[in-house]
Scaffold this motif. Sequence first.
Motif, PDB file in Angstrom:
ATOM      1  N   GLY A   5       0.783  -1.282   0.027  1.00  0.00           N
ATOM      2  CA  GLY A   5       0.071   0.050  -0.021  1.00  0.00           C
ATOM      3  C   GLY A   5       0.946   1.196   0.149  1.00  0.00           C
ATOM      4  N   HIS A   6       0.290   2.327   0.698  1.00  0.00           N
ATOM      5  CA  HIS A   6       1.058   3.606   0.732  1.00  0.00           C
ATOM      6  C   HIS A   6       0.935   4.198   2.132  1.00  0.00           C
ATOM      7  N   PHE A   7       2.012   4.779   2.272  1.00  0.00           N
ATOM      8  CA  PHE A   7       2.124   5.574   3.654  1.00  0.00           C
ATOM      9  C   PHE A   7       1.702   6.942   3.550  1.00  0.00           C
ATOM     10  N   PRO A   8       0.892   7.295   4.314  1.00  0.00           N
ATOM     11  CA  PRO A   8       0.480   9.014   4.281  1.00  0.00           C
ATOM     12  C   PRO A   8       1.262  10.051   4.822  1.00  0.00           C
ATOM     13  N   THR A   9       1.842  10.905   3.956  1.00  0.00           N
ATOM     14  CA  THR A   9       2.554  11.921   4.211  1.00  0.00           C
ATOM     15  C   THR A   9       1.932  13.014   5.129  1.00  0.00           C
ATOM     16  N   GLY A  10       0.752  13.034   4.969  1.00  0.00           N
ATOM     17  CA  GLY A  10       0.018  14.273   5.891  1.00  0.00           C
ATOM     18  C   GLY A  10      -0.290  15.386   4.898  1.00  0.00           C
ATOM     19  N   LEU A  11       0.435  15.315   3.787  1.00  0.00           N
ATOM     20  CA  LEU A  11       0.253  16.530   2.738  1.00  0.00           C
ATOM     21  C   LEU A  11      -0.982  15.932   1.860  1.00  0.00           C
ATOM     22  N   LYS A  12      -2.269  16.399   2.192  1.00  0.00           N
ATOM     23  CA  LYS A  12      -3.331  15.769   1.622  1.00  0.00           C
ATOM     24  C   LYS A  12      -3.515  15.487   0.052  1.00  0.00           C
ATOM     25  N   GLY A  13      -3.152  16.540  -0.560  1.00  0.00           N
ATOM     26  CA  GLY A  13      -3.273  16.714  -2.185  1.00  0.00           C
ATOM     27  C   GLY A  13      -2.256  15.730  -2.755  1.00  0.00           C
ATOM     28  N   LEU A  14      -1.030  15.589  -2.009  1.00  0.00           N
ATOM     29  CA  LEU A  14       0.059  14.626  -2.518  1.00  0.00           C
ATOM     30  C   LEU A  14      -0.192  13.400  -2.182  1.00  0.00           C
ATOM     31  N   ASP A  15      -0.693  13.229  -1.034  1.00  0.00           N
ATOM     32  CA  ASP A  15      -1.298  11.683  -0.755  1.00  0.00           C
ATOM     33  C   ASP A  15      -2.414  11.304  -1.589  1.00  0.00           C
ATOM     34  N   ALA A  16      -3.336  12.031  -1.950  1.00  0.00           N
ATOM     35  CA  ALA A  16      -4.338  11.948  -3.059  1.00  0.00           C
ATOM     36  C   ALA A  16      -3.847  11.422  -4.194  1.00  0.00           C
ATOM     37  N   ALA A  17      -2.853  12.138  -4.765  1.00  0.00           N
ATOM     38  CA  ALA A  17      -2.183  12.103  -6.230  1.00  0.00           C
ATOM     39  C   ALA A  17      -1.430  10.594  -6.251  1.00  0.00           C
ATOM     40  N   LEU A  18      -0.802  10.246  -4.975  1.00  0.00           N
ATOM     41  CA  LEU A  18      -0.261   9.099  -4.961  1.00  0.00           C
ATOM     42  C   LEU A  18      -0.857   7.891  -4.455  1.00  0.00           C
ATOM     43  N   CYS A  19      -2.394   7.997  -4.501  1.00  0.00           N
ATOM     44  CA  CYS A  19      -3.073   6.792  -4.020  1.00  0.00           C
ATOM     45  C   CYS A  19      -2.833   6.379  -2.512  1.00  0.00           C
ATOM     46  N   GLY A  20      -2.526   7.499  -1.703  1.00  0.00           N
ATOM     47  CA  GLY A  20      -2.561   7.177  -0.303  1.00  0.00           C
ATOM     48  C   GLY A  20      -1.306   7.703   0.414  1.00  0.00           C
ATOM     49  N   GLY A  21       0.012   7.879  -0.557  1.00  0.00           N
ATOM     50  CA  GLY A  21       1.159   8.448   0.039  1.00  0.00           C
ATOM     51  C   GLY A  21       2.224   7.758  -0.731  1.00  0.00           C
ATOM     52  N   ILE A  22       3.439   7.535   0.280  1.00  0.00           N
ATOM     53  CA  ILE A  22       4.860   7.154  -0.238  1.00  0.00           C
ATOM     54  C   ILE A  22       4.610   5.643  -0.423  1.00  0.00           C
ATOM     55  N   PRO A  23       4.861   4.915  -1.583  1.00  0.00           N
ATOM     56  CA  PRO A  23       4.656   3.617  -1.605  1.00  0.00           C
ATOM     57  C   PRO A  23       5.614   2.727  -0.963  1.00  0.00           C
ATOM     58  N   PHE A  24       4.947   1.368  -0.677  1.00  0.00           N
ATOM     59  CA  PHE A  24       5.828   0.480   0.261  1.00  0.00           C
ATOM     60  C   PHE A  24       6.367  -0.400  -0.775  1.00  0.00           C
ATOM     61  N   GLY A  25       7.436  -0.961  -0.780  1.00  0.00           N
ATOM     62  CA  GLY A  25       8.222  -1.835  -1.258  1.00  0.00           C
ATOM     63  C   GLY A  25       8.859  -1.411  -2.457  1.00  0.00           C
ATOM     64  N   VAL A  26       9.050   0.070  -2.724  1.00  0.00           N
ATOM     65  CA  VAL A  26       9.922   0.526  -3.722  1.00  0.00           C
ATOM     66  C   VAL A  26      10.633   1.793  -3.367  1.00  0.00           C
ATOM     67  N   LEU A  27      11.533   2.368  -4.168  1.00  0.00           N
ATOM     68  CA  LEU A  27      12.450   3.468  -3.967  1.00  0.00           C
ATOM     69  C   LEU A  27      11.473   5.033  -4.189  1.00  0.00           C
ATOM     70  N   THR A  28      11.636   5.875  -3.372  1.00  0.00           N
ATOM     71  CA  THR A  28      10.982   6.917  -3.630  1.00  0.00           C
ATOM     72  C   THR A  28      12.357   8.003  -3.295  1.00  0.00           C
ATOM     73  N   GLU A  29      12.215   8.848  -4.326  1.00  0.00           N
ATOM     74  CA  GLU A  29      13.412   9.913  -4.323  1.00  0.00           C
ATOM     75  C   GLU A  29      12.944  11.169  -4.054  1.00  0.00           C
ATOM     76  N   LEU A  30      13.482  12.211  -3.396  1.00  0.00           N
ATOM     77  CA  LEU A  30      13.109  13.488  -2.951  1.00  0.00           C
ATOM     78  C   LEU A  30      14.399  14.132  -3.314  1.00  0.00           C
ATOM     79  N   ILE A  31      14.179  14.989  -4.675  1.00  0.00           N
ATOM     80  CA  ILE A  31      15.040  15.790  -5.090  1.00  0.00           C
ATOM     81  C   ILE A  31      14.984  17.525  -4.898  1.00  0.00           C
ATOM     82  N   GLY A  32      16.127  18.172  -4.841  1.00  0.00           N
ATOM     83  CA  GLY A  32      15.891  19.797  -4.654  1.00  0.00           C
ATOM     84  C   GLY A  32      16.723  20.264  -4.293  1.00  0.00           C
ATOM     85  N   PRO A  33      17.124  21.717  -4.396  1.00  0.00           N
ATOM     86  CA  PRO A  33      18.254  22.428  -3.909  1.00  0.00           C
ATOM     87  C   PRO A  33      18.529  22.556  -2.361  1.00  0.00           C
ATOM     88  N   ALA A  34      19.465  22.816  -1.967  1.00  0.00           N
ATOM     89  CA  ALA A  34      20.048  22.994  -0.613  1.00  0.00           C
ATOM     90  C   ALA A  34      18.871  23.648   0.026  1.00  0.00           C
TER      91      ALA A  34
END
Length: 261
Positions: A5-34
Motif C-alpha cells: 500500500g501507501h504511507f500517508p505523508t500528511g500532505l493531503k493533495g500529494l497523498d491523494a495523487a499518490l493513491c495514499g502516500g509513499i509507496p511500500f516496497g519501492v524507492l521514492t526519491e526526494l530531490i531539490g536544491p539545498a
Amino acid sequence: EHLGGHFPTGLKGLDAALCGGIPFGVLTELIGPAGIGKTQFCLKLSLLASLPTNYGGLDGRVIYIDVESKFSSRRLLEIGLRSFPEIFQMKEMAQEMAGRILVLRPTSLAEFTQSLEQIKVSLLQKQVKMLVIDSMAALVSGEHEQGARRQQTLSWHISFIKSLAEFSRIPVVVTNQVRSRNHEDASRYSFQVQSRDGAIGTTMQYDSHLVAALGIQWAHAVTTRLVLEAKSGERFIKVAKSPISPPLAFPFHITSSGISL
Ligand code: ATP
Ligand code: MG
C-alpha cells in the motif's frame, strides 16, 4: 494493512495523487536544491513511521542513514511536540518514539556497504518499517574511484537497496540534492519535467551533476520521484515520476511542526 500500500505523508493533495502516500516496497526519491526541505520531509516521515497505528503511524523502527550529519533529534522532538502533543508531552513516550529511529552515519561508501548487511538482518526481523537515505549522492561523492569500476560498485548498491525495499516491503526514501543552474533564480533548475500524453509516465531530464554522481541506472531504479522547489517565495512539491500520478505540484510550508500544507 500497509503491505503493497501507501504511507500517508500528511500532505493531503500529494497523498491523494499518490493513491495514499509513499509507496511500500519501492524507492521514492526526494530531490531539490539545498535548504528546500528534503531533510525536514524525511524527519517528518520518520516520526510518523515511529508512531502507534492509531496516530496513523507504522508503529515500528526506522533506519536513517544520515550521510551529512543533518539529522537533528532536537528538531524531531520539536516536530513531535507540535504535531502530536498528547504523545510528546510525556517524556517517556517521546523518548520511546525518538529511540525507534536508528541513525547511522557512514563516513564512506565502504562503511555504508558494511552497514547494508546489518540493515538487511534488521529488515528480516520485521521491526523496521522505513528506511531513509539522506543523501545518496553525498554517499558516493567522496569516492575517488572512477569509470567502469565505480559504476560497477554503484550498480551493486542500487540493486541491493532496491531489493531491500522489495523483500521487506517497506517504504525506502532517498534524498538527492540538485544544483540550481542559475544562482540568482533558485526556481530555475537544470532539469525539466516532461509529461508524455500530458498525464502518467513522466520522465525527467536529470541535473548533469546528479547523473555524474549516480548514473542513469539510479534514475530508473526509483519508482516515485518528488521534486521540491521554490517559486516566487513559495515552496512546492512536484510529482516528477510516478506509475500512478500525473505531474502535479502542491504547495507546502515548513513550520515548527514540520512539513505541512
Ligand atoms: P540540503 O540539500 O542542504 O540537505 P534540504 O533540502 O535537506 O537541504 P532542509 O534541511 O530539509 O533542506 O530544510 C532546511 C529549511 O527548513 C530551513 O531553511 C528552514 O527554512 C526550514 N526549517 C528548519 N527548521 C525549521 C523550524 N523549526 N521552523 C521553520 N522552518 C524550519
Ligand atoms: Mg538535507
